[in-house]
Design an enzyme around this catalytic site. Structure first.
Site, PDB file in Angstrom:
ATOM      1  CG  ASP A 176      -2.277   0.691   0.923  1.00  0.00           C
ATOM      2  OD1 ASP A 176      -2.232   1.889   0.596  1.00  0.00           O
ATOM      3  OD2 ASP A 176      -3.343   0.070   1.028  1.00  0.00           O
ATOM      4  CG  HIS A 200      -0.859   1.647  -3.327  1.00  0.00           C
ATOM      5  ND1 HIS A 200      -2.111   1.397  -2.804  1.00  0.00           N
ATOM      6  CD2 HIS A 200      -0.541   0.529  -4.044  1.00  0.00           C
ATOM      7  CE1 HIS A 200      -2.524   0.184  -3.174  1.00  0.00           C
ATOM      8  NE2 HIS A 200      -1.584  -0.350  -3.932  1.00  0.00           N
TER       9      HIS A 200
END
Length: 451
Positions: A257, A280
């Site tokens: 993430d 991310h």
């Protein structure tokens, strides 16, 4: 250096990280200008005069199977009560200690060092979790001052069985998400603490966030490794919430993430010499969810590498929120095969059912300089999607050179209600920014953010 990065795999990333580290020194000193107290960077645990509390002296076995929670609790209590000198709580090398969710609570009498040279193991999945303690946090540090968590050891979150819960993203049939209990724990959480130092540790495979700070002040993170697979859901590397004066330096983060996420109340955050892989990206937000106020200011990101990631440098806000993001700078960043190298998204939404709203978090004074590398042309290299009613203002770009990976056709940048300027010729050409200032911005859109 670009030639070095062009090779695939994790080894080139580590080599690059080491090269950059060798070219920089004194990063922690920059925190002095941001209000952090001087902190030693010596990674040794103690001298002979320092009271040392070895967890094995309090009954910890360290075989990786026996529950050592009670022993850690007793050792912490003894070390925390020392008055004459700063104490050391010692987790020795060569042993693996399984502990359940545990709160290490202060205030302690003096500055305390938690020296982890062995392995700390979380329980193996939800069925092994002791819900009497905490369902969504593992190692909790509360109300501490001048505290150091350091060592050459490993903090192992044992997250695999948590990631496979049916409520996690893409675990259901055809990539759907199934309903069900999904309170996965954060590996390490600090809250209501100040003068915190973390260095030297490896934190891996957290069930959810690896390292989280809430309501803290004066935090130094230096020379740590965070590692979990690319498809591990919600495993943010470092999460900063309501926390001010933070330095994140010389670290390697690979996860599933956000590499680093900064949400409301994050202020005076300095990020340098960090390498992010299959993440991310470095994200400010999401902000303003459920029409809430969000305030973020004075964020500096420099000398960063992002590889094989969904996003690079991202600001994301929900419609309907209020508050502001201001004073953000991104400088000297290399991206390698990143889908969205530069992105401001004020239409952030988990589903397709989000509606347009009048209010928005006001984004202004964001600077991008010396951003280079390659991007995946499924998305444009630069994407500025700002609110219909509250534009983004004072976006500046200089020395941007982003080209498609593997020789694909270059995608044009996207802008919507974004005001700013380019200070040099950039690649790809950015002609969609609006010049000057908008004629009007809804008064009170920043809603008196204070820090």
């Amino acid at each position: 250096m670009e030639a070095l990065l062009s090779a695939r795999g994790f080894l080139p990333l580590i080599i690059l990280f080491c090269v950059i580290s060798s070219l920089r020194d004194g990063n922690a000193a920059r925190l002095m200008g941001k209000g952090l107290s001087d902190q030693k960077l010596d990674n040794s645990s103690s001298d002979k005069s320092t009271p040392t509390f070895n967890v094995q002296s309090y009954g910890a076995v360290g075989d990786g199977v026996t529950d050592d929670t009670e022993a850690f609790q007793s050792a912490w209590k003894a070390a925390c009560e020392v008055e004459s000198a700063s104490a050391v709580l010692e987790v020795p090398q060569g042993y693996s200690f399984m502990i359940q969710s545990l709160m290490f609570s202060g205030p302690c009498k003096c500055g305390l060092t938690f020296q982890v040279d062995g392995v700390l193991l979380a329980p193996d999945g939800p069925k092994s979790w002791n819900k009497q303690n905490s369902e969504n946090q593992w190692l909790i540090f509360y109300k501490l001052q001048d505290f150091t968590l350091q060592g050459q050891g490993i903090i192992e979150g044992n997250g695999e069985k948590w990631w496979e819960l049916p409520c996690k993203p893409h675990r259901g049939p055809n990539g759907t998400t199934l309903k069900g209990p999904c309170l996965s724990p954060t590996a390490i959480r600090f809250f209501d603490s100040s003068g915190i130092t973390l260095r030297g540790l490896t934190i891996r495979n957290s069930p959810q966030f690896h390292l989280r700070f809430d309501g803290c002040k004066s935090v130094l993170i230096d020379n740590i490794v965070i590692n979990s697979p690319a498809l591990s859901p919600n495993t943010d590397g470092i999460h900063v919430s309501g926390t001010q004066f933070v330095g994140i330096y010389n670290s390697l983060i690979s996860n599933g993430d956000d590499c680093i996420s900064i949400v409301s109340g994050g202020a005076n955050v300095d990020i340098q010499n960090v390498t992010c892989a299959h993440s991310h990206g470095i994200s400010i937000g999401g902000l303003g969810n459920h029409d809430s106020q969000a305030c973020v200011t004075n964020i500096s990101v420099s000398d960063v590498v992002l590889r094989n990631s969904d996003n690079g440098l991202r600001i994301k806000t929900w419609q309907g929120g209020h508050g502001s993001v201001s004073g953000v700078s991104f400088d000297n960043v290399y991206v390698d095969n990143v889908r969205n190298p530069i992105i401001i998204d004020q239409y952030y939404c988990f589903t397709k059912g989000c509606h347009n709203k009048t209010n928005a978090v006001f984004v202004s004074n964001v600077d991008y300089s010396n951003i280079r590398g390659t991007y995946d042309v499924r998305s444009p290299a630069m994407h500025f999607a700002c609110s219909d009613s509250i534009p983004c203002t004072n976006i500046t770009l200089a020395d941007i050179h982003l080209v498609p990976a593997e020789g694909q056709m270059m995608a044009s940048p996207f802008c919507w209600n974004a005001y700013g300027a380019t200070q040099t010729l950039i690649v790809p050409p950015l002609t969609c920014l609006l010049e000057g200032q908008p004629q009007s911005i809804i008064q009170g859109s920043s809603d008196a953010c204070s820090y």
